[in-house]
Structure formats: C-alpha cells, structure tokens
Write a protein that holds these residues in place. Structure first.
Motif, short mmCIF file in Angstrom:
data_model
loop_
_atom_site.label_atom_id
_atom_site.label_comp_id
_atom_site.label_asym_id
_atom_site.label_seq_id
_atom_site.Cartn_x
_atom_site.Cartn_y
_atom_site.Cartn_z
N ALA A 114 0.83 -1.20 0.00
CA ALA A 114 0.00 0.00 0.00
C ALA A 114 0.86 1.25 0.00
N PHE A 118 0.64 4.20 -2.85
CA PHE A 118 -0.15 5.34 -2.38
C PHE A 118 0.30 6.64 -3.05
N ARG A 122 -3.99 12.41 -4.26
CA ARG A 122 -5.37 12.04 -4.58
C ARG A 122 -6.34 12.45 -3.48
N VAL A 124 -6.80 11.18 -0.41
CA VAL A 124 -7.33 10.09 0.40
C VAL A 124 -6.40 9.86 1.58
N PHE A 126 -4.25 7.92 4.18
CA PHE A 126 -3.53 6.66 3.97
C PHE A 126 -4.18 5.47 4.66
N THR A 128 -7.28 4.82 5.18
CA THR A 128 -8.42 4.44 4.35
C THR A 128 -7.97 3.67 3.11
N PHE A 129 -6.87 4.11 2.53
CA PHE A 129 -6.34 3.45 1.33
C PHE A 129 -5.69 2.11 1.67
N THR A 133 -6.02 -3.21 1.46
CA THR A 133 -4.87 -3.97 0.98
C THR A 133 -4.33 -4.88 2.08
#
Length: 298
Positions: A114, A118, A122, A124, A126, A128-129, A133
């Motif tokens: 991730a 990343f 964008r 978002v 981290f 949450t992103f 994963t």
C-alpha cells in the motif's frame, strides 16, 4: 501452524531511524514505554499524531529517488509508523487460531504494498487506502496457506458472509440461528449454507489419535468403525452369484435349499418329489459345472 510458514518481512524494511519517528511510534516499538513514569497519551491523540507523521513522511518520500538510502530510510519509517494499523486489522482474525505474529507479518506485506502504491495527491487518507490492501493480504494468506483442505474461492467468500450472518443473528435472537434463518438472511439455499459450514471446518485437521477435550470420550481412532469380518467374503459371494445363474433353474433351487435353507438331501427329495439318489446326482453335476466355469480354479 509453525510461524515459519508465514511470508517473511525483510528486517531492513522496518528498521527506521529513531530520530524520524514520533514519540508515540517509539512507544509502540518499546514495550517498556507502558510502564514508564510518563502518563499514557489518549488513543485519539496517538492516532492523530501517527496520521500527521505519515503525511509528513509521504511528503518527503515523493521528493526522493527510489533506491537511495534516504528513500529507504523514510519508507522504513512509514512502515513502522503504521504497524499499529496492521495490528488493528490482524485483531479481526484472532478467532482463526493462527499465531498473531504470523498474521501481523502477512499484514505488513500488504502495508508495504500500500505504501508503494499510495499517491498523497489524490486526497485520500492513507489508513483508508491501506486497510483494504492489508486485510486482503491476510485473507489471501488464510485462503491459500492455512486451510488443510482447499475450497473454491466462491465458497470461501460465502463462508465469510455466513459467519458474519451467524454472529448477527446470534446477537439478535440470543441463540444460535438455524440453517434456514441464515439462508433467509443471505438469500441463498440451505444447501449452500451447509456447504459453507463444512468448508469452515477445513482450516485445521484433527489427529485421529488426539483425545477429545471436555466430553471424556476416547480419541477419534478408538471410535472408528470396526473391520467387518464378512468383508473378505464379498469377492467369493459375487463369484458364486455369477456362477449360479449359469445352472438350470432346478439345480439352482436344489443348491439354495441345501446350502441356504440348510435342508438335508432327504428333505429336498420330499420337497421336489424325486428320490434322494437323484438329488445327490444333481448336486454332484452342479458342482462339476461350477468348477468348470470357475476361471480362478481353472
């Protein structure tokens, strides 16, 4: 399962310069921090500090050339700063009876992937992103490496839904739900629910010699069925059945009366209305035909 079966995370991937880590991250590395005289900080404050540190580190990482010592140092700091996120995700799998350190190690691989993918621009956060994963990597590990018996992916994914529905219905009704209730909740057939429950039992094999805990019963090996003493005669009975159909009907009846009804030759003669001598001759002739047709003896 031995811890060595989990994918190994390179040690250099998580060796960061302590100078770049925030105070709460160093606390996570040092178990003695909890027993220090310094008062514990609220969880929300630690989480906010970690998010702020992560944002700063990603800002530094994007300006560094991949492969350089500075890039590796900042990347390692990012990994270590977000290890609590991995432990949080791994805690969801405590019921799987796998060593938690193995699960955390697998989740750390997802965290590294991730971080490498990343893009801070964008907009978002981290965590949450990264969470999908990390969880996905752990689920893949359980699906591909932990099960004693591998099941189809669709059945495995449905089993996760059945497990969740079972927990929800148990909480709502105060009892274990029936198969029909689970099927109605998920809008699937009861046979699929039963197949999922059976698939859920394939995570670990039980030794036949292991004693059963709690019920006082002997091991599974002691409760298996005994060997049927008539099993050795199956082949012979099939052969006799094959040979008997080759005899005339009257001779078949005489053999059945003699060896299945246990009648004497005198009783058979009275039953058929012939002499005992004739019964004896028919028996002898039947035996001769059977021996000649028996390819095993031939």
């Amino acid at each position: 399962m031995p811890a060595s079966t989990a994918p190994q995370v390179p040690p250099q991937a998580v060796q960061a310069d302590p100078a770049i880590l925030s105070e709460d991250v160093r606390d996570a590395r040092d178990p003695r921090a909890e027993t220090s005289d310094r008062p514990a900080r609220p969880a929300k404050s630690r989480g906010a500090d970690t998010r702020a540190l992560t944002q700063v580190l990603f800002g530094q990482l994007k300006d560094l050339e991949p492969g350089t010592p500075e890039h590796r140092r900042v990347r390692a700091a990012l990994i270590e700063a977000n290890i609590p996120l991995v432990r949080y995700a791994a805690a969801r799998f405590r019921s799987r009876n796998e060593p938690m350190e193995d699960v955390v190690q697998v989740g750390t691989i997802g965290l590294i992937n991730a971080i490498d993918r990343f893009d801070p621009e964008r907009g978002v956060q981290f965590p949450t992103f990264a969470m999908p994963t990390v969880v996905g990597e752990i689920k893949r590990y359980f699906r591909d490496n932990v099960r004693t018996v591998h099941v189809p992916r669709r059945l495995h994914e449905l089993w996760v839904q059945v497990t969740g529905a079972t927990e929800d219905l148990t909480t709502a009704h105060g009892r274990s739900p029936t198969t029909a209730e689970i099927a109605e909740r998920l809008k699937i057939a009861e046979d699929e629910v039963l197949a999922c429950i059976e698939a859920g039992r394939s995570y670990h094999a039980t030794s036949l010699e292991a004693a059963q805990e709690g019920d006082g019963l002997p091991g599974l090996l002691d409760r298996l069925g005994y060997e049927d003493p008539a099993l050795a005669g199956v082949e012979h009975r099939d052969l006799v059945r094959h040979l008997l159909v080759q005899l005339p009907e009257r001779e078949q009846r005489i053999l059945l009366l003699r060896y299945y009804s246990n009648l004497t030759q005198s009783q058979i003669s009275a039953e058929l209305g012939v002499s005992q001598m004739h019964v004896s001759r028919l028996l002898a002739r039947s035996f001769a035909r059977l021996r000649s047709a028996n390819r095993i003896e031939a």
